[in-house]
Design a protein around this motif. Structure first.
Motif, mmCIF file in Angstrom:
data_model
loop_
_atom_site.group_PDB
_atom_site.id
_atom_site.type_symbol
_atom_site.label_atom_id
_atom_site.label_comp_id
_atom_site.label_asym_id
_atom_site.label_seq_id
_atom_site.Cartn_x
_atom_site.Cartn_y
_atom_site.Cartn_z
ATOM 1 N N ARG A 38 -15.436 4.409 3.561
ATOM 2 C CA ARG A 38 -14.894 5.005 2.335
ATOM 3 C C ARG A 38 -14.579 3.922 1.321
ATOM 4 N NH1 ARG A 38 -11.092 10.009 4.171
ATOM 5 N NH2 ARG A 38 -12.775 11.251 5.008
ATOM 6 N N VAL A 39 -15.026 4.138 0.095
ATOM 7 C CA VAL A 39 -14.651 3.182 -0.946
ATOM 8 C C VAL A 39 -13.440 3.780 -1.650
ATOM 9 C CG1 VAL A 39 -16.960 2.247 -1.265
ATOM 10 C CG2 VAL A 39 -16.280 4.183 -2.618
ATOM 11 N N GLY A 40 -12.382 3.057 -1.729
ATOM 12 C CA GLY A 40 -11.176 3.584 -2.372
ATOM 13 C C GLY A 40 -10.084 2.559 -2.226
ATOM 14 N N ILE A 41 -8.905 2.891 -2.734
ATOM 15 C CA ILE A 41 -7.789 1.946 -2.684
ATOM 16 C C ILE A 41 -7.465 1.589 -1.236
ATOM 17 C CG2 ILE A 41 -5.303 1.831 -3.072
ATOM 18 C CD1 ILE A 41 -5.694 2.707 -5.792
ATOM 19 N N PRO A 42 -7.402 0.302 -0.896
ATOM 20 C CA PRO A 42 -7.241 -0.067 0.514
ATOM 21 C C PRO A 42 -5.809 -0.277 0.978
ATOM 22 C CG PRO A 42 -7.867 -1.978 -0.764
ATOM 23 C CD PRO A 42 -7.711 -0.856 -1.742
ATOM 24 N N LEU A 43 -4.802 0.010 0.129
ATOM 25 C CA LEU A 43 -3.438 -0.370 0.512
ATOM 26 C C LEU A 43 -2.481 0.800 0.707
ATOM 27 C CD1 LEU A 43 -2.880 -3.537 -1.741
ATOM 28 C CD2 LEU A 43 -3.754 -3.410 0.588
ATOM 29 N N HIS A 44 -2.970 2.045 0.608
ATOM 30 C CA HIS A 44 -2.038 3.153 0.851
ATOM 31 C C HIS A 44 -1.871 3.363 2.360
ATOM 32 C CE1 HIS A 44 -5.297 5.861 1.799
ATOM 33 N NE2 HIS A 44 -5.863 5.603 0.646
ATOM 34 N N SER A 45 -0.998 4.319 2.713
ATOM 35 C CA SER A 45 -0.541 4.373 4.108
ATOM 36 C C SER A 45 -1.658 4.618 5.123
ATOM 37 C CB SER A 45 0.534 5.457 4.258
ATOM 38 O OG SER A 45 -0.020 6.721 3.983
ATOM 39 N N VAL A 46 -2.733 5.262 4.739
ATOM 40 C CA VAL A 46 -3.814 5.491 5.701
ATOM 41 C C VAL A 46 -4.800 4.318 5.676
ATOM 42 C CG1 VAL A 46 -5.686 7.039 6.368
ATOM 43 C CG2 VAL A 46 -3.536 7.983 5.527
ATOM 44 N N ALA A 47 -5.233 3.935 4.477
ATOM 45 C CA ALA A 47 -6.236 2.877 4.372
ATOM 46 C C ALA A 47 -5.707 1.534 4.883
ATOM 47 C CB ALA A 47 -6.689 2.749 2.924
ATOM 48 N N ALA A 48 -4.416 1.266 4.658
ATOM 49 C CA ALA A 48 -3.872 -0.044 5.048
ATOM 50 C C ALA A 48 -3.922 -0.255 6.553
ATOM 51 C CB ALA A 48 -2.436 -0.180 4.542
ATOM 52 N N ARG A 49 -4.003 0.842 7.307
ATOM 53 C CA ARG A 49 -4.098 0.681 8.760
ATOM 54 C C ARG A 49 -5.457 0.112 9.149
ATOM 55 N NH1 ARG A 49 -1.984 6.578 10.380
ATOM 56 N NH2 ARG A 49 -0.910 6.869 8.419
ATOM 57 N N ARG A 50 -6.386 0.125 8.207
ATOM 58 C CA ARG A 50 -7.706 -0.466 8.471
ATOM 59 C C ARG A 50 -7.932 -1.653 7.528
ATOM 60 N NH1 ARG A 50 -11.047 3.028 11.636
ATOM 61 N NH2 ARG A 50 -12.677 1.542 11.152
ATOM 62 N N LEU A 51 -6.858 -2.381 7.238
ATOM 63 C CA LEU A 51 -6.958 -3.492 6.292
ATOM 64 C C LEU A 51 -7.935 -4.567 6.776
ATOM 65 C CD1 LEU A 51 -5.877 -4.415 3.575
ATOM 66 C CD2 LEU A 51 -3.973 -5.500 4.746
#
Lengths: 384, 169
Positions: free
Chosen positions: A239-252
């Protein structure tokens, strides 16, 4: 009433073409809401087909630039913008965005004037972008209206934004396309005034990822954003999108393995994220949830004070906890405190009402176990 | 300045923070067989290893008589800090850059030689050689799915959500 899918005697591509034709027939202005991802590339190509068929000129495209955009996506967007059949409006507006690090949350302002002056923007403001100044505002504060309000300014009559949202990306997206039975792919934008004649269209809602890549690469021989190749060979999230919110940051760490230079840009703007990269793999969030839950409502207060780092986030969390408390009074089994802690630490709670524990969640399993073992009063007491 | 020491004269510290996976160990062994130990092991004055445990272990297992060692005069605290700094700040391989390097290597080497030298399985090699997701996802062979619309029903159905290829924590 529950929903099921009725399969049609037509392919997803033929059905999407029909949906797009219908949208162009009933709306005065149609734009593609483009993100740089594969799904919006497919929608862009479907719109291009119709523009050529009806001789409509360039396809109107809207891009909402959320600052934390990967370099591969930016390169792709710049390439798309320069195509002679594309007429792109590039918006860079200041909105609040969450930065999530090991359960701690704070809002930051995208394209913030303060960070710009301190040299801490993730990227330079793109040249030619439509900014807060174009609406008589500045980028020191959050825009007062939802983003769709601004992106539809200057569009004539009834306006439709075509999006690449697909049902099988998440249950929320699935529900959003099965709720209505007639024109199920045409929806009103969330939180936008009913007086504003804008609708969001999901013409490829029933496509799978393979349908998208086949249509883009095989049928149209059109390049997709190279980020997907980076992700494919490293097993990263696509997924391309903001990487720092609570879901995406878990895959930082996906950012580190796909585009380490992008991670460096994010780190320069928000140095606190490095703790997430280094420690999340071993971080015991469940133990943190348990430790707060043990102290009941004092624990809730402590959880909010410890983890909601900006005033706005703190206020939202307090409001959510108060609503949770009201619901818990009527249904203590459905609203156990660890469920509240888990939501506060891990999930999105802004603008959402507290929901009871759902099947397949840890809280639900514990609750069912306690009900089954009704003699074990300690266990039930723990849950309450 | 480095000097040559017998592996037996070096000691493994009980404060070591790193772990070398077997696959990486075999890859390192292959490299040392071909090129030898190019970078000296770093140790305290008494031979306690600060950096280079895997090189030392390979040398030990291969029965090398001597290994290059740079000895530092430092206390225990300084040695541990240096050990952590070296390992925490080491870069990592970026898969799409590795993919590009593999394609460059293929101009001068055979597939099998590359796989052997890098201790790579055929699957891993194929993905890196291709460098794109289209082959991996078998897009050419894919037939479009049937379109669908929602209808009311007396029961729900299990709807499958596409997940990332690696699990989320």
């Amino acid at each position: 009433m529950p929903r099921k899918r009725l399969f049609l005697d037509t392919s997803v591509v033929a059905a999407a073409r029909e949906r797009i034709k219908h949208v162009y027939d009933i709306f005065d202005t149609v734009c593609v809401q483009f993100s740089g991802g594969k799904d919006s590339s497919a929608v862009l190509l479907l719109a291009k087909e119709l523009h050529e068929e009806r001789n409509l000129g360039p396809v109107k495209v809207i891009f909402r630039d959320e600052e934390m955009v990967s370099p591969a996506v930016v390169r792709y967007l710049e390439w798309i913008k320069d195509l002679d059949w594309v007429d792109m409006e590039w918006y860079a507006l200041p909105y609040g965005q969450e930065v999530w690090v090991l359960g701690r949350r704070e809002y930051v302002l995208l394209w913030s004037k303060q960070r710009q002056e301190e040299g801490r923007l993730v990227r330079e403001m793109p040249e030619g972008a439509i900014t807060a100044q174009h609406f008589g505002l500045d980028n020191s504060k959050v825009m007062p209206q939802p983003v769709d309000y601004y992106t539809m300014q200057g569009k004539n009559g009834r306006v439709a934004f075509l999006t690449g949202i697909r049902a099988n990306e998440s249950m929320i997206r699935y529900r959003s396309v099965v709720q209505k039975l007639h024109e199920n792919y045409i929806n009103r934008p969330y939180r936008l005034s009913k007086a504003i004649p804008l609708r969001l269209i999901k013409p490829i809602y029933d496509w799978t990822t393979d349908d998208v890549f086949k249509y883009v690469s095989e049928d149209n021989d059109f390049p997709y954003c190279e980020y997907y190749d980076y992700a494919a060979i490293s097993g990263a999230n696509t997924r391309v999108g903001i990487p720092l919110h609570s879901v995406a940051a878990r895959r930082l760490n996906d950012v580190v393995t796909t585009e380490p230079e992008f991670y460096d840009d994010l780190y320069a703007a928000f140095p606190q994220i490095d703790a997430q990269r280094r420690l999340w793999g071993d971080f015991d969030i469940e133990s943190l949830i348990s430790s707060y839950s043990r102290d009941r409502w004092d624990g809730v207060r402590r959880c909010i004070d410890d983890n909601m780092l900006s005033p706005g986030k703190h206020k939202d969390a307090m409001k959510f906890a108060a609503e949770f408390r009201k619901k818990r009074k009527h249904d203590p089994y459905g609203y156990p405190l660890d469920h509240l802690m888990r939501t506060l630490l891990l999930n999105e709670f802004r603008h959402t009402a507290p929901s009871p524990v759902g099947p397949k969640t840890k809280a639900h399993r514990m609750r069912m176990a306690a009900i089954a073992d009704a003699d074990d009063l300690d266990k039930i007491d723990d849950l309450l | 300045m480095s000097e040559l020491l017998k592996p037996q004269n070096l000691k493994v510290p009980d404060w070591r923070t790193t772990y070398t996976l077997k696959a990486d160990y075999l890859g390192l062994m292959q490299s040392i067989k071909t090129y030898g130990i190019l970078y000296p092991i770093v140790s305290m004055d008494d031979g306690t290893i600060i950096d280079g445990y895997a090189r030392w272990a390979v040398a030990h297992d291969m029965g090398l008589k001597e290994v290059p060692v740079t000895r530092l005069q430092c206390g225990l605290g300084e040695a541990i800090l240096l050990h952590v700094q070296i390992n925490r700040c080491r870069g990592q391989v970026v898969p799409h850059r590795l993919s590009r390097a593999i394609r460059t290597l293929l101009k001068v080497m055979e597939d099998r030689d590359i796989m052997n030298a890098l201790n790579m399985s055929e699957d891993e090699f194929d993905i890196l050689e291709d460098g794109s997701l289209l082959k991996k996802r078998k897009i050419k062979q894919h037939n479009y799915n049937q379109a669908w619309i929602p209808i009311e029903s007396s029961s729900t159905e299990d709807f499958r959500i596409e997940r990332p290829p690696t699990p989320d924590k």
